[in-house]
Design an enzyme around this catalytic site. Structure first.
Site, PDB file in Angstrom:
ATOM      1  N   HIS A   1       0.865  -1.190   0.000  1.00  0.00           N
ATOM      2  CA  HIS A   1       0.000   0.000   0.000  1.00  0.00           C
ATOM      3  C   HIS A   1       0.904   1.243   0.000  1.00  0.00           C
ATOM      4  O   HIS A   1       1.837   1.326   0.791  1.00  0.00           O
ATOM      5  CB  HIS A   1      -0.905  -0.012   1.242  1.00  0.00           C
TER       6      HIS A   1
ATOM      7  N   HIS B   1      17.062  13.037  -1.071  1.00  0.00           N
ATOM      8  CA  HIS B   1      17.986  11.981  -1.505  1.00  0.00           C
ATOM      9  C   HIS B   1      17.165  10.768  -1.925  1.00  0.00           C
ATOM     10  O   HIS B   1      16.243  10.374  -1.206  1.00  0.00           O
ATOM     11  CB  HIS B   1      18.886  11.532  -0.345  1.00  0.00           C
TER      12      HIS B   1
ATOM     13  N   HIS C   1       2.750   4.228   0.883  1.00  0.00           N
ATOM     14  CA  HIS C   1       2.855   4.936   2.167  1.00  0.00           C
ATOM     15  C   HIS C   1       4.285   5.368   2.436  1.00  0.00           C
ATOM     16  O   HIS C   1       5.229   4.845   1.861  1.00  0.00           O
ATOM     17  CB  HIS C   1       2.376   4.048   3.317  1.00  0.00           C
TER      18      HIS C   1
HETATM   19  P1  H2U Z   1       7.284   0.779   6.522  1.00  0.00           P
HETATM   20  O1  H2U Z   1       6.605  -0.053   5.499  1.00  0.00           O
HETATM   21  O2  H2U Z   1       8.227   1.830   5.932  1.00  0.00           O
HETATM   22  O3  H2U Z   1       7.928  -0.060   7.584  1.00  0.00           O
HETATM   23  O4  H2U Z   1       6.140   1.633   7.271  1.00  0.00           O
HETATM   24  C1  H2U Z   1       4.978   1.058   7.785  1.00  0.00           C
HETATM   25  C2  H2U Z   1       4.829   1.434   9.238  1.00  0.00           C
HETATM   26  O5  H2U Z   1       3.480   1.126   9.621  1.00  0.00           O
HETATM   27  C3  H2U Z   1       5.738   0.653  10.177  1.00  0.00           C
HETATM   28  O6  H2U Z   1       6.620   1.548  10.793  1.00  0.00           O
HETATM   29  C4  H2U Z   1       3.473   0.806  10.982  1.00  0.00           C
HETATM   30  C5  H2U Z   1       4.765   0.045  11.214  1.00  0.00           C
HETATM   31  O7  H2U Z   1       5.227   0.245  12.521  1.00  0.00           O
HETATM   32  N1  H2U Z   1       2.253   0.056  11.281  1.00  0.00           N
HETATM   33  C6  H2U Z   1       1.272   0.611  12.091  1.00  0.00           C
HETATM   34  O8  H2U Z   1       1.465   1.724  12.590  1.00  0.00           O
HETATM   35  N2  H2U Z   1       0.108  -0.054  12.316  1.00  0.00           N
HETATM   36  C7  H2U Z   1      -0.166  -1.300  11.837  1.00  0.00           C
HETATM   37  O9  H2U Z   1      -1.243  -1.828  12.038  1.00  0.00           O
HETATM   38  C8  H2U Z   1       0.882  -2.036  11.087  1.00  0.00           C
HETATM   39  C9  H2U Z   1       2.109  -1.255  10.703  1.00  0.00           C
HETATM   40 ZN    ZN Z   2      -4.052  -1.386   1.358  1.00  0.00          ZN
END
Ligand code: H2U
Ligand code: ZN
Length: 347
Positions: A164, A298, A166
Site C-alpha cells: 500500500h 535523496h 505509504h
Molecule cells: P514501513 O513499510 O516503511 O515499515 O512503514 C509502515 C509502518 O506502519 C511501520 O513503521 C506501521 C509500522 O510500525 N504500522 C502501524 O502503525 N500499524 C499497523 O497496524 C501495522 C504497521
Molecule cells: Zn491497502
C-alpha cells in the site's frame, strides 16, 4: 578529465564530508547479462487484510477512516515516544547514552492499495506534497521537536512492510547525526561564501550537464558527483529554500511532478517498480535561523543491473569506504535514456 575518470579514483562528498571510491575500469567490459523482470502477482485496489486500506483495522485495533485522499496516523509501533522521561548517562567515555523523544507517523499516499507515486493523477500527487507540508508545519511548531524527517521506503527490498503506497514522518527532539553532519558542512560553506553549498553545486552541475537526470522550473534531479548507490540521485530546489514550508504554490506542483518523473524513469530503467529509500533533508526546527540549509531530497535505490541484481554494501565498504563501479555520469546517462525511452512500467 576523461582519462583520470577511467581509472580508480576517490570522489569527495562535500555535503556529507565523506569519500567514495570509484572503480570505472570494472564496467569497461559491457554487460550482456539477461535483464529479467520478476513476475508480479496482480495487486487488488482494495485488500481486506491490509492495515493501511480505508476502513480496515490496524494491528493496534484502531480502525482507518474511509479516507479518499491521503491519510496520516500515529505509528502503532513507533520507534520514538513523545513522553520518554529525560535521562542521560555519562559514566565514562565508553558508556554514554541519552533518552530521546519524538513522534512517528505513517502517511498513506492514496486509498488505493495498488498504486505508487508513479501512478497518481496530478491532483492526488499534489495532495501528497500538501500533506507533507501540513505535517511539517504541525510538527515543526511542536515545542519539543527540533527536526522532522519525511521519508519513504519503497519496495520489499528496502524493507517496506506493505505494498500500500505509504511513507513515514518522524519528528525528533534531537538532530539526527547525518543531518547534523550536513548542517556542519552547509554552515561552513555559507559562512565562507554567503551562498548555500547546494545553490553553488547546482549552478555548476547545470553548466556541466552530464549528471543531470530531469528538471523543471523549480527542481532539478541529478546523480551527484559523489553518488554512492549505483543510481543514487539528489533532488535540489532551484531556489535556496530551507524547508518544504517555503515552497510557493507552483513549486509544490513542480516538486510533485519532478518526483513522479524521476520515479517513472527509475521504473523504466529495469522495468520494475524500482525500490528505494527517499527522504527530504531540510533545516532543523530548533527555533534558530538556518540560511545555510538548502532543501533537497535523496533517493537511495539499491538496484545495480536489473530488477533483481542489487548492490550490496559489504566488505571494503563496511570496513573501509563505499565503492562503486558504474560512474555517476554513466548512471545519469542511463536514467536520461530510460526517461526518454517513453517506456513505462505499470504494476
Ligand atoms: P514501513 O513499510 O516503511 O515499515 O512503514 C509502515 C509502518 O506502519 C511501520 O513503521 C506501521 C509500522 O510500525 N504500522 C502501524 O502503525 N500499524 C499497523 O497496524 C501495522 C504497521
Ligand atoms: Zn491497502
Amino acid at each position: 578529465m576523461g582519462a583520470f575518470f577511467d581509472y580508480p579514483h576517490r570522489r569527495y562528498n562535500p555535503l556529507a564530508d565523506e569519500w567514495v571510491l570509484v572503480s570505472p575500469q570494472r564496467t569497461q567490459r559491457p554487460w550482456h547479462g539477461q535483464i529479467e523482470t520478476p513476475a508480479v502477482d496482480p495487486v487488488p485496489a482494495y485488500d481486506p487484510t491490509c492495515y493501511l486500506c480505508p476502513g480496515n483495522t490496524r494491528a493496534s485495533g484502531a480502525r482507518n477512516p474511509h479516507y479518499t485522499t491521503t491519510y496520516v496516523f500515529e505509528n502503532d509501533f513507533a520507534a520514538l515516544l513523545p513522553a520518554t522521561p529525560p535521562n542521560e548517562l555519562r559514566e565514562s567515555a565508553f558508556f554514554q547514552a541519552q533518552s530521546v523523544r519524538g513522534i512517528c507517523r505513517v502517511i498513506c499516499f492514496a486509498p488505493q492499495h495498488n498504486v505508487t507515486l508513479a501512478d497518481l493523477e496530478p491532483a492526488a500527487l499534489r495532495a501528497v506534497v500538501d500533506t507533507w507540508v501540513a505535517q511539517m508545519a504541525e510538527l515543526s511548531s511542536h515545542p519539543e521537536l527540533n527536526y522532522v524527517q519525511i521519508f519513504e521506503n519503497h519496495g520489499a527490498m528496502m524493507g517496506a512492510s506493505n505494498p500500500h503506497p505509504h511513507g513515514q514522518i518522524w519528528g525528533t527532539a534531537h538532530i539526527p547525526q547525518l543531518v547534523a553532519r550536513e548542517q556542519a558542512t552547509q554552515a561552513a560553506y555559507y559562512a565562507q561564501h554567503g551562498r548555500t553549498l547546494l545553490a553553488d553545486y547546482l549552478e555548476q552541475e547545470l553548466e556541466r550537464t552530464q549528471r543531470l537526470v530531469c528538471a523543471n522550473a523549480s527542481f532539478v534531479a541529478l546523480v551527484p558527483f559523489w553518488a554512492v548507490w549505483p543510481f543514487e540521485t539528489l533532488v535540489i530546489s532551484r531556489r535556496p529554500h530551507t524547508t518544504l514550508l517555503d515552497l510557493a504554490e507552483d513549486e509544490r506542483t513542480d516538486l510533485a511532478t519532478l518526483l513522479q518523473q524521476l520515479i517513472r524513469g527509475y521504473n523504466a530503467l529495469f522495468q520494475t517498480s524500482f525500490p528505494y529509500s527517499m527522504g527530504f533533508h531540510q533545516q532543523p526546527c530548533d527555533g534558530e535561523a538556518h540560511p545555510e540549509w538548502h532543501l533537497h531530497a535523496h533517493f537511495y535505490p539499491p538496484l545495480l543491473r536489473s530488477a533483481t541484481v542489487r548492490k550490496f554494501m559489504v566488505g571494503f565498504e563496511l570496513l573501509g569506504e563505499p565503492q562503486r563501479d558504474l560512474t555517476p555520469e554513466q548512471a545519469a546517462a542511463r536514467l536520461r535514456e530510460a526517461l526518454g525511452s517513453g517506456l513505462t512500467y505499470a504494476q
